[in-house]
Enzyme design. Structure first.
Site, PDB file in Angstrom:
ATOM      1  N   TYR A 167      60.148   6.148  28.112  1.00  0.00           N
ATOM      2  CA  TYR A 167      61.366   5.401  28.461  1.00  0.00           C
ATOM      3  C   TYR A 167      62.522   5.658  27.499  1.00  0.00           C
ATOM      4  O   TYR A 167      63.564   5.016  27.611  1.00  0.00           O
ATOM      5  CB  TYR A 167      61.110   3.887  28.442  1.00  0.00           C
ATOM      6  CG  TYR A 167      59.814   3.423  29.049  1.00  0.00           C
ATOM      7  CD1 TYR A 167      59.615   3.462  30.429  1.00  0.00           C
ATOM      8  CD2 TYR A 167      58.795   2.916  28.253  1.00  0.00           C
ATOM      9  CE1 TYR A 167      58.425   3.017  30.975  1.00  0.00           C
ATOM     10  CE2 TYR A 167      57.614   2.463  28.791  1.00  0.00           C
ATOM     11  CZ  TYR A 167      57.430   2.521  30.159  1.00  0.00           C
ATOM     12  OH  TYR A 167      56.256   2.072  30.697  1.00  0.00           O
ATOM     13  N   ARG A 220      55.797   4.838  24.676  1.00  0.00           N
ATOM     14  CA  ARG A 220      57.086   4.260  25.080  1.00  0.00           C
ATOM     15  C   ARG A 220      58.302   5.132  24.740  1.00  0.00           C
ATOM     16  O   ARG A 220      59.175   5.311  25.595  1.00  0.00           O
ATOM     17  CB  ARG A 220      57.256   2.844  24.513  1.00  0.00           C
ATOM     18  CG  ARG A 220      56.116   1.888  24.890  1.00  0.00           C
ATOM     19  CD  ARG A 220      56.425   0.436  24.565  1.00  0.00           C
ATOM     20  NE  ARG A 220      57.451  -0.082  25.447  1.00  0.00           N
ATOM     21  CZ  ARG A 220      58.699  -0.236  25.124  1.00  0.00           C
ATOM     22  NH1 ARG A 220      59.104   0.049  23.911  1.00  0.00           N
ATOM     23  NH2 ARG A 220      59.558  -0.686  26.006  1.00  0.00           N
ATOM     24  N   GLY A 265      58.471 -10.951  31.861  1.00  0.00           N
ATOM     25  CA  GLY A 265      59.701 -10.174  31.791  1.00  0.00           C
ATOM     26  C   GLY A 265      60.656 -10.478  30.658  1.00  0.00           C
ATOM     27  O   GLY A 265      61.610  -9.722  30.439  1.00  0.00           O
ATOM     28  N   GLY A 269      54.095 -11.012  28.839  1.00  0.00           N
ATOM     29  CA  GLY A 269      53.276 -10.006  28.175  1.00  0.00           C
ATOM     30  C   GLY A 269      53.951  -9.610  26.870  1.00  0.00           C
ATOM     31  O   GLY A 269      53.581 -10.045  25.786  1.00  0.00           O
ATOM     32  N   CYS A 313      51.500  18.955  21.672  1.00  0.00           N
ATOM     33  CA  CYS A 313      52.226  20.174  22.037  1.00  0.00           C
ATOM     34  C   CYS A 313      53.198  19.943  23.182  1.00  0.00           C
ATOM     35  O   CYS A 313      53.025  20.490  24.281  1.00  0.00           O
ATOM     36  CB  CYS A 313      51.219  21.265  22.401  1.00  0.00           C
ATOM     37  SG  CYS A 313      50.083  21.508  21.053  1.00  0.00           S
TER      38      CYS A 313
HETATM   39  N1  LLP Z   1      53.626  -9.940  35.634  1.00  0.00           N
HETATM   40  C1  LLP Z   1      53.678  -8.820  36.379  1.00  0.00           C
HETATM   41  C2  LLP Z   1      53.380  -8.910  37.814  1.00  0.00           C
HETATM   42  C3  LLP Z   1      54.036  -7.602  35.783  1.00  0.00           C
HETATM   43  O1  LLP Z   1      54.099  -6.506  36.530  1.00  0.00           O
HETATM   44  C4  LLP Z   1      54.325  -7.552  34.399  1.00  0.00           C
HETATM   45  C5  LLP Z   1      54.680  -6.287  33.750  1.00  0.00           C
HETATM   46  C6  LLP Z   1      54.231  -8.746  33.657  1.00  0.00           C
HETATM   47  C7  LLP Z   1      53.893  -9.923  34.311  1.00  0.00           C
HETATM   48  C8  LLP Z   1      54.507  -8.801  32.189  1.00  0.00           C
HETATM   49  O2  LLP Z   1      55.835  -8.481  31.927  1.00  0.00           O
HETATM   50  P1  LLP Z   1      56.422  -8.592  30.432  1.00  0.00           P
HETATM   51  O3  LLP Z   1      56.454 -10.049  30.067  1.00  0.00           O
HETATM   52  O4  LLP Z   1      55.537  -7.831  29.532  1.00  0.00           O
HETATM   53  O5  LLP Z   1      57.763  -8.013  30.537  1.00  0.00           O
HETATM   54  N2  LLP Z   1      55.126  -0.293  30.113  1.00  0.00           N
HETATM   55  C9  LLP Z   1      56.449  -0.869  30.138  1.00  0.00           C
HETATM   56  C10 LLP Z   1      56.439  -2.277  30.704  1.00  0.00           C
HETATM   57  C11 LLP Z   1      55.817  -2.380  32.071  1.00  0.00           C
HETATM   58  C12 LLP Z   1      55.787  -3.772  32.608  1.00  0.00           C
HETATM   59  C13 LLP Z   1      54.917  -3.859  33.815  1.00  0.00           C
HETATM   60  N3  LLP Z   1      54.744  -5.171  34.357  1.00  0.00           N
HETATM   61  C14 LLP Z   1      57.033  -0.830  28.731  1.00  0.00           C
HETATM   62  O6  LLP Z   1      56.361  -0.358  27.823  1.00  0.00           O
HETATM   63  O7  LLP Z   1      58.177  -1.223  28.532  1.00  0.00           O
END
Ligand code: LLP
Length: 423
Positions: free
Chosen positions: A317, A313, A240, A276, A343
């Site tokens: 969003y 994205r 996150g 991530g 389109c």
């Molecule tokens: N762990 C779990 C259980 C998760 O659901 C997620 C992301 C992560 C770790 C990794 O989170 P990060 O460090 O990347 O924030 N598609 C969206 C983001 C969706 C995140 C989903 N879960 C975007 O492009 O902003």
């Protein structure tokens, strides 16, 4: 130290001119910097060096096996949410004992696959899932190590689609109920071993406070569990941590580390993190070519060959991604929408952006595209998906070929003529 930037008027990825990659691989193309990937992994490693910890890179952000392999070589573990991600992790040489399995909807076959491979633990999101894992583990004569993902009801103050730790979200089990489920697992579900507590509150979080609020709640639960005789060894804080796309100033992993170490002092657990975006987001760009420019009475448009199917994205969003000219020019500027060929009016990469006044054939780099870029791409409008390239110093390698037209219909079949039902 930034690994993407101008040298003279040419934009480089590490030691390679982006134009050179474009010339060889075409556009649109995702370009990743392996030095940036390693630096991000090291930043987390350094932040938690003083305490027992495991970094489980969250595969969903970018699941290319070359990216995974880069992290696996550094000693990273992985956070998976599907059998497909487990398959990818194993292909990249991941150690099963460093894999955690998250997600609200794990299927039986996926649970079985993970049990057979001997992953570290399942992060369980519902009582029914607990029962399912227990049932499958019993059939396989195995014990499944589990953590329950608690929903701490904390507002991470991010985009609603990527907030996950509020009561109204589908994720996790509320703290009070989680306690009951742990006790039930310990007493009645013989093929489960509760070993962890898990929590993930959302993504692109740019403040420390929501993490600390969530930590305070999970810490209480953890202590209660210990007093119930449940031997919790892992505290999974999820992912996150946000990144800078525009003007955001998220905490550096070292600051996040200090706060978490402070909040977990004396607990005697191994900390798990599932980053991530902060691992891959700023390690990747999407290079695209200008097809046409057009001036309207209200708007100017730069029509490029990358679209919402390549990078969803902005459309999904309203996200901001900086855009740079691959060949810098100090001439005129224009304000324009950067749009793709799809389109739909929602197909844009940037709105009302001030850019050098580019012309057909010029190339642009869409920045911070390493996370949730290719991994969320699709074939919408029958567009073959982009190539992916990994740069390492002065070398670069194609780590995913551009899809061909034949790839678009792979697995499709016509209905056999003679067997069509008569009306
Ligand atoms: N762990 C779990 C259980 C998760 O659901 C997620 C992301 C992560 C770790 C990794 O989170 P990060 O460090 O990347 O924030 N598609 C969206 C983001 C969706 C995140 C989903 N879960 C975007 O492009 O902003």
């Amino acid at each position: 130290m930034h690994f993407f930037g101008y040298r003279g008027s040419n934009f480089y990825a590490e030691g390679v001119p982006v134009q050179k990659i474009i010339k060889e691989c075409g556009t649109p193309v995702y370009i990743y910097s392996s030095k940036t990937l390693k630096r991000h992994y090291e930043a987390y490693g350094a932040a938690f060096a003083k305490v027992p910890h495991l970094i489980c890179y969250s595969i969903k952000a970018n699941s290319n096996i070359a990216v995974l392999k880069t992290f696996a070589n550094e000693g990273s573990g992985f956070d998976i949410v599907s059998g497909g991600e487990l398959f990818r992790a194993l292909k990249a040489g991941a150690e099963p004992k460093k894999i955690v399995f998250s997600g609200v909807g794990k299927r039986d076959d996926e649970i079985e696959f993970a049990l057979k491979k001997g992953i570290l633990m399942f992060n369980v999101e519902s009582p029914e899932e607990l029962a399912a894992i227990n049932r499958i583990a019993r059939r396989l004569r195995k014990k499944a190590a589990i953590a329950i993902r608690v929903n701490p009801d904390v507002d991470p103050k991010t985009h609603p689609y990527i907030s996950t730790g509020l009561k109204k979200n589908k994720f996790g089990i509320e703290t009070a109920q989680a306690l009951k489920e742990y006790i039930n697992a310990k007493n009645n579900l013989r093929n489960l071993t509760p070993i962890g507590v898990d929590c993930h509150i959302g993504s692109q979080i740019t403040k420390i406070e929501p993490f600390i609020d969530a930590l305070a709640k999970t810490r209480e639960l953890l202590k209660t569990l210990r007093s119930e005789g449940i031997d919790i060894q892992y505290l999974d804080m999820g992912g996150g941590l946000g990144i800078t796309y525009d003007t955001e100033a998220p905490p550096h992993p070292s600051k996040y580390g200090e706060a978490v170490i402070d909040g977990t002092r004396g607990l005697g657990v191994t900390l798990i993190f599932e980053p991530g975006r902060s691992m891959v987001g700023n390690a990747g760009i999407l290079a695209t070519k200008v097809l046409y420019t057009k001036k309207g009475s209200e708007k100017n448009f730069i029509i490029v060959d990358a679209a919402m199917n390549d990078l969803a994205r902005p459309s999904l969003y309203g996200s901001y991604h900086a855009i740079k000219a691959v060949k810098e020019s100090h001439g005129e500027e224009i304000t324009a929408d950067v749009v793709g060929p799809i389109c739909e009016s929602g197909d844009f990469l940037a709105k009302d952006r001030i850019l050098p006044s580019v012309k057909s054939g010029d190339c642009l780099a869409v920045m911070s595209a390493g996370a949730y870029g290719f991994s969320m791409s699709s074939n919408y409008n029958a567009r073959p998906r982009a190539a992916e390239v990994m740069v390492d110093g002065r070398e670069f390698h194609v780590v995913r070929e551009r899809e061909s037209l034949a790839d678009l219909i792979r697995g499709e079949r016509l209905v056999p003529e003679g067997r069509r039902r008569r009306k």
